[in-house]
Write a protein that holds these residues in place. Structure first.
Motif, PDB file in Angstrom:
ATOM      1  N   SER A   1     -12.161   5.124   3.193  1.00  0.00           N
ATOM      2  CA  SER A   1     -11.136   5.613   2.191  1.00  0.00           C
ATOM      3  C   SER A   1     -11.191   7.055   2.107  1.00  0.00           C
ATOM      4  N   ALA A   2      -9.964   7.662   1.849  1.00  0.00           N
ATOM      5  CA  ALA A   2      -9.729   8.961   1.886  1.00  0.00           C
ATOM      6  C   ALA A   2      -9.022   9.133   0.358  1.00  0.00           C
ATOM      7  N   GLY A   3      -9.271  10.498  -0.087  1.00  0.00           N
ATOM      8  CA  GLY A   3      -8.632  10.647  -1.445  1.00  0.00           C
ATOM      9  C   GLY A   3      -7.102  11.320  -1.307  1.00  0.00           C
ATOM     10  N   GLU A   4      -6.749  11.648   0.005  1.00  0.00           N
ATOM     11  CA  GLU A   4      -5.206  12.048   0.175  1.00  0.00           C
ATOM     12  C   GLU A   4      -4.654  11.364   1.433  1.00  0.00           C
ATOM     13  N   SER A   5      -5.257  11.457   2.463  1.00  0.00           N
ATOM     14  CA  SER A   5      -4.279  10.745   3.624  1.00  0.00           C
ATOM     15  C   SER A   5      -5.464  10.006   4.833  1.00  0.00           C
ATOM     16  N   GLY A   6      -4.950   9.051   5.456  1.00  0.00           N
ATOM     17  CA  GLY A   6      -5.949   8.694   6.571  1.00  0.00           C
ATOM     18  C   GLY A   6      -6.953   7.866   6.135  1.00  0.00           C
ATOM     19  N   GLY A   7      -7.010   6.796   5.289  1.00  0.00           N
ATOM     20  CA  GLY A   7      -8.139   6.263   5.137  1.00  0.00           C
ATOM     21  C   GLY A   7      -9.018   5.750   6.508  1.00  0.00           C
ATOM     22  N   GLY A   8      -8.290   5.330   7.584  1.00  0.00           N
ATOM     23  CA  GLY A   8      -9.124   5.105   8.637  1.00  0.00           C
ATOM     24  C   GLY A   8      -9.420   6.083   9.264  1.00  0.00           C
ATOM     25  N   ILE A   9      -8.055   6.877   9.807  1.00  0.00           N
ATOM     26  CA  ILE A   9      -8.140   7.830  10.842  1.00  0.00           C
ATOM     27  C   ILE A   9      -7.091   8.807  10.253  1.00  0.00           C
ATOM     28  N   GLY A  10      -7.646  10.218  10.369  1.00  0.00           N
ATOM     29  CA  GLY A  10      -6.762  11.308   9.881  1.00  0.00           C
ATOM     30  C   GLY A  10      -6.630  12.513  10.728  1.00  0.00           C
TER      31      GLY A  10
END
Length: 169
Positions: A81-90
């Motif tokens: 998980s990510a707080g803004e963008s790209g839960g898997g890959i950002g």
């Protein structure tokens, strides 16, 4: 090679940071980046093969993998998980290139681009991958290049609960 990287926490990267050598047959899980991105891996410019990247979190970008010019093969990127963008890959940096082949990218979470999110002059090539939400689930913030190759699907990988076949669990 053949390692477990788990339970690590850092301001900008949780698990592995600025790696250059190949990463293979590893489990990278339960790590967190508390200020920025790269819960599991950040700024790794290498080859990542046969790894499980799961249960990692980032305050902003890239819960599983962040800003890495890497080749990722035969990996499972699941439940990050990510707080803004790209839960898997950002990706956020300019001039970055990632190749993803024969991977499962599934059940990751972020407000934008739950599976994959890129911005600026970045490029990603995917082939023979199972990406939840398919090509439409890849979030473009500012003109990156998506090379949606052959053999990609959006089909539930039907993961099972570990131990469900064991009557003692």
């Amino acid at each position: 090679t053949n390692c477990i990287i788990s339970g690590k926490s850092g301001a900008y990267t949780g698990g592995l940071d600025w790696c250059r050598g190949p990463i293979s047959n590893c489990i990278i899980s339960g790590n967190s980046a508390t200020i920025f991105g790269g819960g599991g891996l950040g700024w790794c410019h290498t080859t990542i093969t046969n790894c499980i990247i799961t249960g990692n979190s980032a305050a902003q970008w890239g819960g599983g993998i962040y800003d890495s010019s890497a080749t990722v093969r035969n990996c499972v990127i699941f439940g990050n998980s990510a707080g803004e963008s790209g839960g898997g890959i950002g990706f956020q940096g300019d001039e970055q290139m990632m190749t993803v082949e024969n991977c499962i990218i599934w059940n990751n979470e972020a407000p934008l681009g739950s599976q994959i999110a890129f911005m600026n002059a970045s490029e990603i090539s995917l082939s023979y991958c199972d990406v939840e939400g398919g090509e439409l689930a890849v979030q473009d913030h500012n003109g990156f290049t998506l090379n949606w190759g052959i053999g990609n699907i959006d089909e539930d990988p039907c993961f099972v609960d570990p131990g469900y076949w064991d009557p003692n669990n």
